[in-house]
Design a protein around this motif. Structure first.
Motif, mmCIF file in Angstrom:
data_model
loop_
_atom_site.group_PDB
_atom_site.id
_atom_site.type_symbol
_atom_site.label_atom_id
_atom_site.label_comp_id
_atom_site.label_asym_id
_atom_site.label_seq_id
_atom_site.Cartn_x
_atom_site.Cartn_y
_atom_site.Cartn_z
ATOM 1 N N UNK A 15 44.477 31.305 38.837
ATOM 2 C CA UNK A 15 44.053 32.153 39.959
ATOM 3 C C UNK A 15 43.494 33.621 39.604
ATOM 4 N N UNK A 16 42.357 33.925 40.019
ATOM 5 C CA UNK A 16 41.809 35.522 40.139
ATOM 6 C C UNK A 16 41.501 35.759 38.560
ATOM 7 N N UNK A 17 41.369 34.881 37.809
ATOM 8 C CA UNK A 17 40.644 34.891 36.384
ATOM 9 C C UNK A 17 39.161 34.911 36.583
ATOM 10 N N UNK A 18 38.461 35.954 35.704
ATOM 11 C CA UNK A 18 37.006 35.918 35.805
ATOM 12 C C UNK A 18 36.581 35.048 34.351
ATOM 13 N N UNK A 19 36.158 33.809 34.641
ATOM 14 C CA UNK A 19 35.868 33.037 33.586
ATOM 15 C C UNK A 19 34.452 32.797 33.456
ATOM 16 N N UNK A 20 33.790 32.383 32.402
ATOM 17 C CA UNK A 20 32.523 31.844 32.171
ATOM 18 C C UNK A 20 32.555 30.307 32.223
#
Length: 147
Positions: A15-20
């Motif tokens: 949760x709340x990770x910025x991923x591509x």
């Protein structure tokens, strides 16, 4: 495509990770199901502000996970299953059986956070990993025996 996860997604992030991710996966699955939002500059600012406010709460969650890890580190499981004459299990032992055995011992662990690396198809000793937090995991040895 950059996205911000709104909940933990297995094999992707927390949760709340910025991923591509690939744009099709983001547009067709993650965003419509509410598991993620597009990582626009304004969304990133909101995320940063939210993370500042949650830092204290996250620390408490991590401490709870570490306490649970401390309880689980000395646990050894024995799972009895039906076995053929050659020692092969009918079916297999998965995270579901491990979660049930842990619950019998008084440890309530969600089966989704238990990872068994190898397929358990024979009698013997194995190890399962319980991922309690993204920084806290415990290895639980278990033995499969004949019923």
């Amino acid at each position: 495509m950059e996205i911000i996860l709104k909940e933990d997604v297995v094999n992707l992030g927390y949760k709340n990770d910025i991923v591509t991710v690939k744009s099709g996966y983001g547009r067709n699955y993650l965003i419509p199901t509410g598991k993620a939002v597009i990582a626009s500059p304004s969304a990133k600012k909101m995320l940063a502000e939210e993370l500042k406010q949650r830092a204290h709460k996250l620390e408490k969650i991590k401490k709870d996970a570490e306490a649970m890890a401390e309880q689980l580190k000395d646990v050894t499981l024995t799972i009895a299953t039906k076995v053929s004459a050659t020692g092969t299990i009918f079916g297999s032992v998965s995270n579901i059986q491990i979660a049930e055995e842990l619950e019998k011992l008084g440890h309530k662990v969600d089966r989704k956070i238990i990872v068994v690396k190898d397929a358990v198809k024979e009698v013997g000793s194995y190890k399962a990993i319980v991922k309690l937090h993204k920084e806290v995991s415990v290895e639980i040895p278990f033995e499969v025996v004949a019923e």
